[in-house]
Every structure is written in C-alpha cells, then in structure tokens.
Design an enzyme around this catalytic site. Structure first.
Site, PDB file in Angstrom:
ATOM      1  N   ASP A  79      49.308 -28.707   8.690  1.00  0.00           N
ATOM      2  CA  ASP A  79      50.216 -29.374   9.545  1.00  0.00           C
ATOM      3  C   ASP A  79      49.329 -29.979  10.759  1.00  0.00           C
ATOM      4  O   ASP A  79      48.525 -29.338  11.513  1.00  0.00           O
ATOM      5  CB  ASP A  79      51.187 -28.390  10.227  1.00  0.00           C
ATOM      6  CG  ASP A  79      52.080 -28.926  11.049  1.00  0.00           C
ATOM      7  OD1 ASP A  79      52.672 -30.071  10.608  1.00  0.00           O
ATOM      8  OD2 ASP A  79      52.864 -28.169  11.773  1.00  0.00           O
ATOM      9  N   HIS A  80      49.729 -31.148  11.094  1.00  0.00           N
ATOM     10  CA  HIS A  80      49.292 -31.885  12.287  1.00  0.00           C
ATOM     11  C   HIS A  80      47.692 -31.886  12.469  1.00  0.00           C
ATOM     12  O   HIS A  80      47.121 -31.559  13.343  1.00  0.00           O
ATOM     13  CB  HIS A  80      49.630 -31.177  13.527  1.00  0.00           C
ATOM     14  CG  HIS A  80      51.082 -31.819  13.779  1.00  0.00           C
ATOM     15  ND1 HIS A  80      51.662 -32.989  14.213  1.00  0.00           N
ATOM     16  CD2 HIS A  80      52.334 -31.028  13.710  1.00  0.00           C
ATOM     17  CE1 HIS A  80      52.717 -33.086  14.540  1.00  0.00           C
ATOM     18  NE2 HIS A  80      53.076 -31.863  14.246  1.00  0.00           N
ATOM     19  N   ASP A 101      47.507 -36.457  11.531  1.00  0.00           N
ATOM     20  CA  ASP A 101      48.523 -36.795  12.680  1.00  0.00           C
ATOM     21  C   ASP A 101      47.110 -37.529  13.491  1.00  0.00           C
ATOM     22  O   ASP A 101      46.519 -37.081  14.382  1.00  0.00           O
ATOM     23  CB  ASP A 101      49.084 -35.635  13.481  1.00  0.00           C
ATOM     24  CG  ASP A 101      49.682 -36.106  14.488  1.00  0.00           C
ATOM     25  OD1 ASP A 101      49.753 -37.222  14.954  1.00  0.00           O
ATOM     26  OD2 ASP A 101      50.265 -34.921  15.439  1.00  0.00           O
ATOM     27  N   GLU A 131      51.932 -39.861  10.611  1.00  0.00           N
ATOM     28  CA  GLU A 131      52.490 -40.015  11.913  1.00  0.00           C
ATOM     29  C   GLU A 131      52.113 -41.086  12.678  1.00  0.00           C
ATOM     30  O   GLU A 131      50.957 -41.088  12.918  1.00  0.00           O
ATOM     31  CB  GLU A 131      52.221 -38.621  12.548  1.00  0.00           C
ATOM     32  CG  GLU A 131      53.301 -38.423  13.882  1.00  0.00           C
ATOM     33  CD  GLU A 131      53.334 -37.200  14.141  1.00  0.00           C
ATOM     34  OE1 GLU A 131      53.538 -36.852  15.733  1.00  0.00           O
ATOM     35  OE2 GLU A 131      53.354 -36.092  13.410  1.00  0.00           O
ATOM     36  N   VAL A 234      59.946 -25.951  10.953  1.00  0.00           N
ATOM     37  CA  VAL A 234      60.229 -25.067  11.877  1.00  0.00           C
ATOM     38  C   VAL A 234      58.967 -24.133  12.280  1.00  0.00           C
ATOM     39  O   VAL A 234      58.252 -23.754  11.314  1.00  0.00           O
ATOM     40  CB  VAL A 234      61.273 -24.174  11.006  1.00  0.00           C
ATOM     41  CG1 VAL A 234      61.768 -23.216  12.270  1.00  0.00           C
ATOM     42  CG2 VAL A 234      62.589 -25.247  10.799  1.00  0.00           C
TER      43      VAL A 234
END
Length: 297
Positions: A79-80, A101, A131, A234
């Site tokens: 993630d990211h 990202d 992103e 989340v």
C-alpha cells in the site's frame, strides 16, 4: 481465482473488496478470521513501514499459508509504495498487487515511475494501482479535527486528467481524491459522487479504488460501490480499535504473557473488519467448501 478475476467478479456483482492493513500478526489474524467467518474475499495490505516491520517475505508466506489452510481468497497488496524498488521487492517477495503512489511528485515524474512499475508488474502478472492526486489526511487519530480543512476542491481529481494518467501509465486500478480522507475526523466524510461518476464514465474498463474507508458516511460508500468502486481501504479504525482494546487489557491485568494479552485486541479489530465487509457487500461471495470457522486467536 486470480487477482484480476476477483476484482472483475466484484465489479460484475456490485460489491467491493475490503483492503485491510495488517501491521502485525494480530491484525493479520483478525482479517483472516473475518474473511473465513463471513465467507468473503479480502485484500490484506501493508504500507512500506508495515511491510518492513513484518518483513515482505514473511507476510507473503503467512498470507499464503492462511489462504491454503482456510481456503479463502486473499490478495496481498503493498500500500502506498513510494518507489519502483519498493514495488519490485514486494513483487519478488510474492505480493499479488502493488500500489505505487507518486502523487507527491511532479506529474510527469509520477507518470514515469508509475508506468515503470506497471510494466514490471505486468511482466509478473501482478496488478497495479496508481494515484494521481494526493489523498489528504493520515491514518492517525484526527477525531478533534474538521474534515473540511483537508477537503480542498482545487485538489480533487480532474476526470479528464485521470483519463490521461491511466492511458499513459497502463495501471489496472485508479485511486481518486473525491473528498475521501485518510483518518477519522470529528464529522463523517461525504464524497463528491458527481466527480466519481465522471471518472467512471471516462474510465469504464479501469478498476476504481476508494481510500479513506474508515470515516466515510456509510450511504456514500454504498453509492460509490454502485458506481463502480471495487476496493475500499480501511486502516484507521483498525488501529484505534487495536490500541484501545490493548490498553484496556494492560490496565486491567497483571498478566505478562503477551499472547494472553492480545486476544481482546484481535477481537476488537475483527469487529471493525466484519462491519466493513458487511457494508461493502462482499460477505457470502466465496464457497468455503464446508471449511469450519476456527478463530486463530
């Protein structure tokens, strides 16, 4: 069913797969327990910091073991990620999906690095999320802050620019900024669904991801999923639930055996994950072939 097929199924059947951050073995267990109990696909993801803390190869191995042992569809996502090298390391460690990202970089540099990641990932059958506009906030506790202070209309995703970004980079999944924020705030967050609708019309074949799933009004989440969102991130609610439950256990007990102190934290996180799975509509989407639910506390 591979990663592409799982997202395709979600889009076709109008539900979203929850992407839940696993910061340690306890949060990983909470997500797996929820997936098994509710017969739901899940995305287990780790930020660069979380992945380095657990170990990329280690979390990849653990997820693979749980997938086989419990017969659950799990996608493992970085993630990211901020660099090509971080994505490359994750892919080599066995991750199914990477989120590059480059939103804090100049646009042309973001295009370059995202395309580089997409090209490499696709050579290894790994899905890529990109992103373009930096999604504001953080997974810290912002419950005393007004979300409006982070929601600047000038920073929202331009649908036409999103089309250019996806066309030039070749990403499979696009993360937009449509009022969603990382973190929990004093008030619930409302999305700019009109912008999301425009993005979907211009990118009908691109999977859409929604970050900041902790603080958004439930009805807006449902509407976003109907519009084509197939992945909802989340993290903040899980972190706060974990910390609150663990602090309570520590304050109320003289126990020093760590494994006896963490079950309440696992249960608290699991409640958050189960609630989100039900909201996203991904429950009862997987046939466990009579696999019994055995909590891994």
């Amino acid at each position: 069913m591979n990663t592409f097929e799982q997202l395709q199924k979600a889009r076709k059947e109008h539900y979203a797969i929850g992407a839940f951050n696993a910061a340690n073995i306890e949060t990983l267990k909470a997500v797996v327990n929820s997936a098994v109990k509710l017969r739901s696909p899940v995305i287990i993801e780790a930020s660069e910091g979380e992945a380095d803390y657990i170990g990329k190869k280690q979390i990849s191995s653990l997820v693979r073991i749980y997938k086989v042992e419990h017969n659950i569809p799990v996608i493992l996502n970085l993630d990211h990620a901020a660099s090509f090298d971080a994505c490359k390391d994750a892919i080599e460690a066995g991750f199914d999906y990477v989120h590059i990202d480059g939103s804090k970089l100049p646009y042309e540099e973001n295009l370059r690095i995202t395309k580089e990641v997409a090209t490499y990932a696709h050579q290894h059958n790994v899905m890529v999320e990109g992103e373009m506009d930096h999604i504001q906030g953080s997974s810290a506790d912002h419950t005393n802050e007004d979300p409006g202070s982070y929601q600047k209309a000038s920073q929202y995703t331009d649908p036409q620019k999103a089309l250019d970004f996806v066309s030039q980079t070749g990403v499979d999944v696009f993360a937009s900024f449509v009022g969603n924020l990382h973190g929990l705030y004093a008030d619930e967050i409302h999305l700019k669904l009109d912008i999301l609708e425009q993005i979907k019309k211009l990118l009908p074949d691109t999977y859409l991801s929604l970050h900041g799933g902790s603080g958004i009004v439930d009805d807006d989440v449902r509407k976003a999923i109907k519009m084509g969102i197939v992945k909802v991130n989340v993290n903040s609610e899980m972190r706060i639930a974990f910390k609150t439950a663990l602090q309570k256990a520590l304050n109320e007990s003289d126990e020093v055996a760590i494994y006896k102190l963490t079950p309440p934290a696992i249960e608290a996180v699991q409640k958050v994950v189960e609630k989100k799975i039900m909201l996203f509509g991904s429950n009862d989407r997987h046939d466990l072939k009579n696999t019994a639910f055995l909590p891994i506390l």
